[in-house]
Design a protein around this motif. Structure first.
Motif, PDB file in Angstrom:
ATOM      1  N   ILE A 128     -90.688 -79.533 -89.084  1.00 55.86           N
ATOM      2  CA  ILE A 128     -90.741 -78.289 -90.249  1.00 55.86           C
ATOM      3  C   ILE A 128     -89.313 -78.470 -90.656  1.00 55.86           C
ATOM      4  O   ILE A 128     -88.317 -79.123 -90.403  1.00 55.86           O
ATOM      5  CB  ILE A 128     -90.791 -76.999 -89.153  1.00 55.86           C
ATOM      6  N   CYS A 129     -89.214 -77.778 -91.807  1.00 52.44           N
ATOM      7  CA  CYS A 129     -87.629 -77.435 -92.354  1.00 52.44           C
ATOM      8  C   CYS A 129     -87.691 -75.896 -92.933  1.00 52.44           C
ATOM      9  O   CYS A 129     -88.655 -75.295 -92.863  1.00 52.44           O
ATOM     10  CB  CYS A 129     -87.454 -78.355 -93.693  1.00 52.44           C
ATOM     11  N   HIS A 130     -86.406 -75.347 -93.008  1.00 49.59           N
ATOM     12  CA  HIS A 130     -86.472 -74.094 -93.246  1.00 49.59           C
ATOM     13  C   HIS A 130     -84.869 -73.990 -93.771  1.00 49.59           C
ATOM     14  O   HIS A 130     -83.882 -74.668 -93.618  1.00 49.59           O
ATOM     15  CB  HIS A 130     -86.549 -73.064 -91.937  1.00 49.59           C
ATOM     16  N   SER A 131     -84.719 -72.589 -94.159  1.00 49.72           N
ATOM     17  CA  SER A 131     -83.239 -72.265 -94.778  1.00 49.72           C
ATOM     18  C   SER A 131     -82.947 -70.801 -94.202  1.00 49.72           C
ATOM     19  O   SER A 131     -83.834 -70.206 -93.784  1.00 49.72           O
ATOM     20  CB  SER A 131     -83.381 -72.009 -96.178  1.00 49.72           C
ATOM     21  N   SER A 286     -84.348 -93.790 -79.442  1.00 48.97           N
ATOM     22  CA  SER A 286     -83.540 -94.057 -80.783  1.00 48.97           C
ATOM     23  C   SER A 286     -84.335 -94.311 -81.865  1.00 48.97           C
ATOM     24  O   SER A 286     -84.005 -93.891 -83.084  1.00 48.97           O
ATOM     25  CB  SER A 286     -82.680 -95.269 -80.415  1.00 48.97           C
ATOM     26  N   ASP A 287     -85.329 -94.874 -81.659  1.00 52.86           N
ATOM     27  CA  ASP A 287     -86.482 -95.372 -82.664  1.00 52.86           C
ATOM     28  C   ASP A 287     -87.110 -94.190 -83.216  1.00 52.86           C
ATOM     29  O   ASP A 287     -87.186 -93.934 -84.542  1.00 52.86           O
ATOM     30  CB  ASP A 287     -87.531 -96.161 -82.223  1.00 52.86           C
ATOM     31  N   GLU A 288     -87.625 -93.087 -82.547  1.00 56.24           N
ATOM     32  CA  GLU A 288     -87.817 -91.793 -83.001  1.00 56.24           C
ATOM     33  C   GLU A 288     -86.841 -91.096 -84.277  1.00 56.24           C
ATOM     34  O   GLU A 288     -87.143 -90.696 -85.005  1.00 56.24           O
ATOM     35  CB  GLU A 288     -88.310 -90.776 -82.002  1.00 56.24           C
ATOM     36  N   ILE A 289     -85.531 -90.992 -83.735  1.00 53.93           N
ATOM     37  CA  ILE A 289     -84.323 -90.554 -84.329  1.00 53.93           C
ATOM     38  C   ILE A 289     -84.210 -91.056 -85.700  1.00 53.93           C
ATOM     39  O   ILE A 289     -83.980 -90.757 -86.789  1.00 53.93           O
ATOM     40  CB  ILE A 289     -83.170 -90.567 -83.610  1.00 53.93           C
ATOM     41  N   THR A 290     -84.491 -92.383 -85.633  1.00 54.01           N
ATOM     42  CA  THR A 290     -84.258 -93.220 -86.991  1.00 54.01           C
ATOM     43  C   THR A 290     -85.344 -92.872 -87.653  1.00 54.01           C
ATOM     44  O   THR A 290     -85.158 -92.953 -89.260  1.00 54.01           O
ATOM     45  CB  THR A 290     -84.209 -94.878 -86.441  1.00 54.01           C
ATOM     46  N   ARG A 291     -86.538 -92.886 -87.334  1.00 56.50           N
ATOM     47  CA  ARG A 291     -87.797 -92.501 -88.161  1.00 56.50           C
ATOM     48  C   ARG A 291     -87.613 -91.292 -88.722  1.00 56.50           C
ATOM     49  O   ARG A 291     -87.914 -90.978 -89.892  1.00 56.50           O
ATOM     50  CB  ARG A 291     -89.101 -92.772 -87.282  1.00 56.50           C
ATOM     51  N   TYR A 292     -87.137 -90.355 -87.845  1.00 56.15           N
ATOM     52  CA  TYR A 292     -87.153 -88.860 -88.248  1.00 56.15           C
ATOM     53  C   TYR A 292     -86.155 -88.673 -89.410  1.00 56.15           C
ATOM     54  O   TYR A 292     -86.533 -88.094 -90.513  1.00 56.15           O
ATOM     55  CB  TYR A 292     -86.537 -87.771 -87.306  1.00 56.15           C
ATOM     56  N   ARG A 293     -85.212 -89.394 -89.259  1.00 50.46           N
ATOM     57  CA  ARG A 293     -83.968 -89.203 -90.485  1.00 50.46           C
ATOM     58  C   ARG A 293     -84.780 -89.894 -91.414  1.00 50.46           C
ATOM     59  O   ARG A 293     -84.318 -89.326 -92.591  1.00 50.46           O
ATOM     60  CB  ARG A 293     -82.844 -89.937 -89.949  1.00 50.46           C
ATOM     61  N   GLN A 294     -85.132 -91.053 -91.701  1.00 48.50           N
ATOM     62  CA  GLN A 294     -85.876 -91.814 -92.699  1.00 48.50           C
ATOM     63  C   GLN A 294     -86.985 -90.947 -93.524  1.00 48.50           C
ATOM     64  O   GLN A 294     -86.952 -90.791 -94.787  1.00 48.50           O
ATOM     65  CB  GLN A 294     -86.334 -92.839 -92.517  1.00 48.50           C
ATOM     66  N   GLU A 299     -88.380 -87.285 -98.104  1.00 50.03           N
ATOM     67  CA  GLU A 299     -89.141 -86.064 -98.279  1.00 50.03           C
ATOM     68  C   GLU A 299     -90.279 -86.282 -98.196  1.00 50.03           C
ATOM     69  O   GLU A 299     -91.392 -85.821 -98.730  1.00 50.03           O
ATOM     70  CB  GLU A 299     -88.890 -85.641 -99.767  1.00 50.03           C
ATOM     71  N   SER A 300     -90.570 -86.709 -96.529  1.00 46.88           N
ATOM     72  CA  SER A 300     -92.073 -86.882 -96.218  1.00 46.88           C
ATOM     73  C   SER A 300     -92.841 -85.714 -95.964  1.00 46.88           C
ATOM     74  O   SER A 300     -92.129 -84.604 -95.744  1.00 46.88           O
ATOM     75  CB  SER A 300     -92.204 -87.812 -95.049  1.00 46.88           C
ATOM     76  N   ASP A 301     -94.222 -85.868 -95.688  1.00 44.62           N
ATOM     77  CA  ASP A 301     -94.899 -84.554 -95.320  1.00 44.62           C
ATOM     78  C   ASP A 301     -94.652 -84.145 -93.909  1.00 44.62           C
ATOM     79  O   ASP A 301     -94.982 -82.963 -93.542  1.00 44.62           O
ATOM     80  CB  ASP A 301     -96.385 -85.038 -95.458  1.00 44.62           C
ATOM     81  N   ARG A 302     -94.094 -84.815 -93.381  1.00 46.26           N
ATOM     82  CA  ARG A 302     -93.719 -84.576 -91.948  1.00 46.26           C
ATOM     83  C   ARG A 302     -93.147 -83.273 -91.871  1.00 46.26           C
ATOM     84  O   ARG A 302     -93.134 -82.227 -90.970  1.00 46.26           O
ATOM     85  CB  ARG A 302     -93.005 -85.584 -91.111  1.00 46.26           C
ATOM     86  N   PHE A 303     -92.123 -82.852 -92.732  1.00 44.00           N
ATOM     87  CA  PHE A 303     -91.176 -81.611 -92.775  1.00 44.00           C
ATOM     88  C   PHE A 303     -91.857 -80.664 -93.950  1.00 44.00           C
ATOM     89  O   PHE A 303     -91.386 -79.619 -93.699  1.00 44.00           O
ATOM     90  CB  PHE A 303     -89.816 -82.136 -92.999  1.00 44.00           C
TER      91      PHE A 303
END
Length: 342
Positions: A128-131, A286-294, A299-303
């Protein structure tokens, strides 16, 4: 709330910790003091938050993996809160205010105004993303922001959600409590959680004592916002957290001062899963964190996308970029038991 540090350290979160002060009471519960570190939140006129979790000393209390305490803050001096859209994974954010108001928008299509005495809980799940922006009418901003790690079984399956709950005060001799998650003092929050836990604001009159029945399966933290408070006879200074491990059925809180005291109690069963926290991400390796950051940078649909964010600065960032990753893999540290060490 975002972790806006530009060079965040990796934090591998476990239950357990290092030695701290112990109660001198003959029948008291051992208490460990967790001191806060100050972290700027935002730009040149950044408000400062006091962070007690995570730390090397203790990185989790039950599923609680993050605790920021801020204010009372004169927003004419600090500019208040203005956190542009930023991502989260694998957690729930808990917003709890004492003063002021914050407008929330997230990529689940949810909007809300966070007000004092009202729980606002956002579930990130898969992403998710939020402000978060303090309102124009806010003159003083004061509250806490907490994060809950989601168990592996549900962290990728839960939908993006934003829940609101206003608990009724529970009165006791010498004070009152607002139970906003879990069960305490005969009150129960209807908000669903995904591991056994509790959270409440506790207010104590001058010279009042509260003998608080608690779940012995839980470890607990008491974050002091105001007053001269002791936990099991151990003084817990302002903006610090007193920690007690599992096994206690009663905790004794006392206001030793001449002015009202206020604290936030958090607790829960030991989480039982190692997690890695980096920036605003909670993952497992570590691989998950790297993937999340990328995926955030791409600006992927994940967030998803926050629609309608308007910050205090018209020339400010419209989206927080992720910091650079460290040049090494992120590895867990040794887990510690959910007891005061010594």
């Amino acid at each position: 709330m975002s972790n806006t540090e530009t060079h965040p350290h990796e934090v591998v979160c476990h239950d357990g910790g290092l030695p701290g002060p112990r109660s001198q009471c003959a029948d008291g519960v051992p208490v460990e003091i967790i001191e806060a570190r100050e972290v700027p939140l935002g730009g040149p006129r950044a408000m400062t938050v006091r962070r007690t979790l995570p730390q090397r000393q203790r990185s989790m209390i039950g599923a609680w993996c993050f605790a920021d305490h801020y204010g009372p803050d004169d927003v004419s001096m600090t500019g208040g809160m203005d956190v542009a859209p930023h991502p989260h994974t694998g957690l729930q954010t808990v917003s709890w205010l004492f003063e002021g108001a914050i407008d929330h928008i997230d990529s689940g299509g949810n909007t809300g105004r966070v007000l004092p005495g009202q729980l606002n809980l956002m579930t990130a799940g898969h992403g998710i993303c939020h402000s978060e922006v303090s309102t124009e009418s806010t003159t003083v901003l004061h509250g806490v922001q907490l994060w809950l790690a989601l168990p592996d079984a549900v962290r990728d399956t839960l939908p993006r959600r934003f829940e609101h709950y206003e608990p009724e005060p529970v009165a006791f001799d010498g004070g009152s409590a607002l139970i906003f998650l879990g069960q305490l003092l005969g009150a129960a929050s209807p908000v669903a959680v995904h591991s056994p836990l509790v959270a409440a604001e506790i207010r104590l009159d001058p010279a009042a004592t509260l003998e608080l029945p608690v779940d012995p399966r839980f470890e607990h933290g008491v974050l002091v916002d105001a007053g001269d408070l002791t936990l099991e006879g151990v003084s817990v200074p302002h903006a610090t957290m007193g920690y007690t491990g599992i096994g206690s059925t009663m905790l004794r809180l006392r206001n030793e001062g001449t002015t009202p005291a206020r604290a936030v109690l958090i607790g829960g069963a030991p989480f039982g899963e190692d997690i890695i926290m980096w920036w605003n991400f909670v993952g497992r390796d570590s691989d998950e964190i790297t993937r999340y950051r990328q995926e955030w940078q791409d600006e992927s649909d994940r967030f998803g996308e926050v629609l309608g964010y308007v910050g205090h600065d018209p020339d400010g960032l419209k989206r927080l970029p992720a910091p650079a990753l460290p040049g090494v893999r992120l590895h867990p540290r040794q887990n510690r038991p959910p007891h005061v060490q010594g």
